[in-house]
Design an enzyme around this catalytic site. Structure first.
Site, short mmCIF file in Angstrom:
data_model
loop_
_atom_site.label_atom_id
_atom_site.label_comp_id
_atom_site.label_asym_id
_atom_site.label_seq_id
_atom_site.Cartn_x
_atom_site.Cartn_y
_atom_site.Cartn_z
N LYS A 84 2.21 11.78 13.00
CA LYS A 84 3.64 11.63 13.26
C LYS A 84 4.03 12.68 14.29
O LYS A 84 3.38 13.71 14.43
CB LYS A 84 4.42 11.84 11.98
CG LYS A 84 3.99 10.87 10.87
CD LYS A 84 5.16 10.14 10.27
CE LYS A 84 4.75 9.17 9.20
NZ LYS A 84 4.89 7.76 9.59
N GLU B 163 2.39 7.92 16.27
CA GLU B 163 3.81 7.61 16.11
C GLU B 163 4.64 8.77 16.66
O GLU B 163 4.20 9.92 16.60
CB GLU B 163 4.14 7.43 14.63
CG GLU B 163 3.38 6.30 13.98
CD GLU B 163 3.83 6.11 12.54
OE1 GLU B 163 4.67 5.24 12.30
OE2 GLU B 163 3.36 6.85 11.67
N LYS C 23 0.84 -1.18 0.00
CA LYS C 23 0.00 0.00 0.00
C LYS C 23 0.89 1.25 0.00
O LYS C 23 2.06 1.13 0.36
CB LYS C 23 -0.95 0.01 1.20
CG LYS C 23 -0.26 -0.23 2.52
CD LYS C 23 -0.05 0.82 3.53
CE LYS C 23 0.22 2.22 3.31
NZ LYS C 23 1.20 2.84 4.21
N HIS D 74 -4.63 1.46 6.87
CA HIS D 74 -4.54 0.86 8.21
C HIS D 74 -5.76 1.19 9.09
O HIS D 74 -6.37 0.31 9.68
CB HIS D 74 -3.29 1.32 8.94
CG HIS D 74 -2.01 1.05 8.21
ND1 HIS D 74 -1.83 -0.06 7.42
CD2 HIS D 74 -0.84 1.73 8.15
CE1 HIS D 74 -0.59 -0.05 6.91
NE2 HIS D 74 0.02 1.03 7.33
N HIS E 192 0.02 -4.18 6.20
CA HIS E 192 0.70 -5.00 7.22
C HIS E 192 -0.02 -4.96 8.57
O HIS E 192 0.19 -5.83 9.41
CB HIS E 192 2.19 -4.63 7.34
CG HIS E 192 2.45 -3.37 8.10
ND1 HIS E 192 2.34 -2.14 7.55
CD2 HIS E 192 2.84 -3.16 9.39
CE1 HIS E 192 2.64 -1.22 8.46
NE2 HIS E 192 2.94 -1.81 9.58
N ASP F 147 -1.51 7.73 3.57
CA ASP F 147 -0.51 6.80 4.09
C ASP F 147 -1.08 5.88 5.18
O ASP F 147 -0.69 4.73 5.28
CB ASP F 147 0.67 7.62 4.66
CG ASP F 147 1.82 6.75 5.12
OD1 ASP F 147 2.14 5.78 4.41
OD2 ASP F 147 2.40 7.03 6.19
C1 BG6 Z 1 3.37 2.37 7.11
C2 BG6 Z 1 3.38 3.83 6.85
O1 BG6 Z 1 2.41 1.72 6.31
O2 BG6 Z 1 3.08 2.13 8.48
C3 BG6 Z 1 4.38 4.54 7.74
O3 BG6 Z 1 3.71 4.06 5.48
C4 BG6 Z 1 4.14 4.19 9.19
O4 BG6 Z 1 4.33 5.95 7.56
C5 BG6 Z 1 4.03 2.70 9.37
O5 BG6 Z 1 5.23 4.71 9.96
C6 BG6 Z 1 3.58 2.34 10.78
O6 BG6 Z 1 3.67 0.94 10.95
P1 BG6 Z 1 3.89 0.29 12.38
O7 BG6 Z 1 3.82 -1.16 12.12
O8 BG6 Z 1 5.22 0.78 12.85
O9 BG6 Z 1 2.77 0.80 13.24
#
Ligand code: BG6
Length: 491
Positions: A340, A217, A149, A241, A179, A236
């Site tokens: 972020k 994050e 994605k 997600h 993911h 993003d």
């Molecule tokens: C990604 C985004 O899909 O997921 C990133 O592109 C983000 O910007 C990341 O930091 C966060 O993944 P996780 O597994 O660290 O929560």
């Protein structure tokens, strides 16, 4: 102890973008774990592909360094060498013909095997790669393609990419990764909802006041400024997600775990989302951009300084009030936020139940807070259920909120595998349950597009927030206007 992993037949996995960040930080360490657990058998081939002219030995050195950096220096040498023994490298440029025939010949060397092509590349070369694979007959029935994605940047571009992929690979061969769906705690959401009789009768507008989904994050945009500035937090994180999490919370019980049973239910949720557009974007959405501040214990620059584009209006924070137009959820807001440079890294889903209809306690008992179910996705994975209890001892009947608190680490004492471990093996096994189907991706864009258009039409820059805070004050106002507050663990 982790349950023994069932072995998969020897397979070939080609990672396009084999020297890139995703391959090095996530995919190869995940594959190492699957090998070390005995799931990947000797004889499988893991092939990195990138433009750099590297020998197998050069690539091995990079993979060794990456795996050690990610998993620690004390890996057993025998296992690490065995793993490296599966790995090869091919230099290829997706846009040029050179090298493709030799690559195809190498891939055709084991025609009976499952062959996975993982496109860990920038999306603009998904289609050229797939076309070259098709031209060389590498899209055969045992071949699978994995794409990361975001698929496109709006509905139109996503449809064009999906059409082009569809001309090369059938839908059941196409694995669109989000993911988050591979995270253990996200899968646990399904277990919790449908493995317990307790929740489902309460899981509706009659008993639930509202839902919050937060993915916060502390990191900034890191080395990904080029990609991120063209995308922003809505594309993003939210389009994929956060909406996938919302779907798993809100979907109807599927009849089984069959891939399409779950994905059909998720699709219905996406299609039930009430549009946010120019008419209501000001009340239902907030976009922010971080300014200089402090994060992870140090001073950090603002987004504009970090990316070196003072005119950028890309959002690094989004808060939304989403609603579903269906019987189960009518009138129940789903507040989503992600950003972020927020104060802590935390992903959680908070279900707040309705207040009790009538209190039999006097004022001296204290305030009676509604029950909350908190699903902590990361870090400190676990589930908390906040309940009212009697404070012990004399002094009248005083009520206090206490949490039933289950930490997965304590309850199970096993390593939580990384999302990519599960997802990669699911591709090899041909199980698409945890991957996004084409219609889901497109339905998610169909909802996201009008939000982006409303922001564009509004001409306002994103609202600033200081790095290390919980986003712009408008995000607090978004929920407080409704008489609610963002969940804080002690609240
Ligand atoms: C990604 C985004 O899909 O997921 C990133 O592109 C983000 O910007 C990341 O930091 C966060 O993944 P996780 O597994 O660290 O929560």
């Amino acid at each position: 102890m982790t349950a023994p992993a069932s072995q998969v037949d020897p397979f070939d996995l080609v990672i396009f973008g084999g020297t890139g960040d995703l391959a090095v930080r996530k995919l190869l360490p995940a594959l190492y774990h699957r090998y070390a657990d005995g799931q990947i058998q000797p004889g499988s081939r893991l092939i990195g592909v990138a433009r750099d002219a590297l020998s197998d030995a050069d690539y091995h050195a990079r993979v060794r360094e990456a795996v050690v950096k990610s998993l620690g220096a004390d890996l057993p040498e025998e296992t690490l060498s065995g793993f490296l023994g599966l790995i090869g490298y091919h230099a290829l440029d997706a846009r040029k013909d050179a090298g493709w025939d030799a690559f195809a010949a190498a891939m055709h060397a084991s025609p009976e095997r499952v062959c996975v092509f993982y496109l860990a590349t920038s999306p603009d070369i998904f289609v050229p790669i797939c076309e070259r694979l098709r031209e060389r007959g590498l899209n055969h029935a045992r071949a699978r393609v994995v794409v990361e994605k975001p698929i496109g940047r709006d509905l139109q571009s996503a449809t064009a990419i999906n059409d082009a992929l569809g001309r090369c690979f059938a839908e059941q061969q196409t694995f669109r990764i989000d993911h988050y769906l591979g995270k253990e705690t996200v899968q646990n959401l399904v277990a919790l909802r449908f493995g317990n009789a307790l929740f489902e009768p309460l899981w509706n507008a009659g008993h639930i006041d509202h839902v919050q989904i937060t993915v916060a994050e502390t990191i900034g945009v890191e080395w990904r400024a080029g990609f991120y500035d063209g995308a922003g937090a809505l594309r993003d994180m939210v389009q994929n997600h956060l909406l996938q999490l919302l779907c798993l919370v809100a979907m109807e019980p599927p009849a089984s775990l069959a891939p399409d049973a779950i994905r059909d239910e998720k699709l219905k949720v996406l299609r039930a989302l009430k549009p946010i557009d120019e008419t209501n974007a000001a009340q239902c959405s907030v976009r922010g951009q971080y300014r200089a501040g402090a994060s992870n214990g140090g001073a950090v620059p603002g987004y504009l300084e970090e990316i070196g584009r003072p005119e950028s209006r890309t959002e690094t924070f989004v808060a939304l009030k989403a609603e579903l137009r269906n019987w189960r959820w009518a009138g129940v807001p789903f507040y989503l936020r992600t950003g972020k440079r927020l104060p802590e890294r935390v992903s959680e889903i908070v279900i707040t139940f309705r207040a009790i209809p009538h209190s039999i306690f006097g004022e001296s008992a204290g305030q009676i807070s509604p029950n909350k179910l908190v699903l902590r996705l990361q870090p400190d994975e676990g589930v908390k259920l906040w309940l009212m209890n009697k404070y012990p001892g004399p002094g009248g009947l005083r009520l206090r909120r206490v949490a039933l608190d289950m930490s997965f680490a304590e309850a199970f004492g096993v390593r939580n595998p990384d999302a990519y471990e599960r997802l990669l093996m699911d591709v090899v096994r041909g199980n698409p349950t945890l991957f996004m189907r084409r219609d889901e991706v497109e339905a998610a864009w169909a909802w996201a597009d009008p939000i982006l258009a409303a922001w564009e039409a509004g001409h306002d820059a994103p609202k600033g927030y200081t790095a290390g805070t919980w986003g712009p004050s408008a995000a607090v106002a978004l929920i407080e206007r409704d008489g609610r507050t963002w969940h804080e663990d002690a609240s």
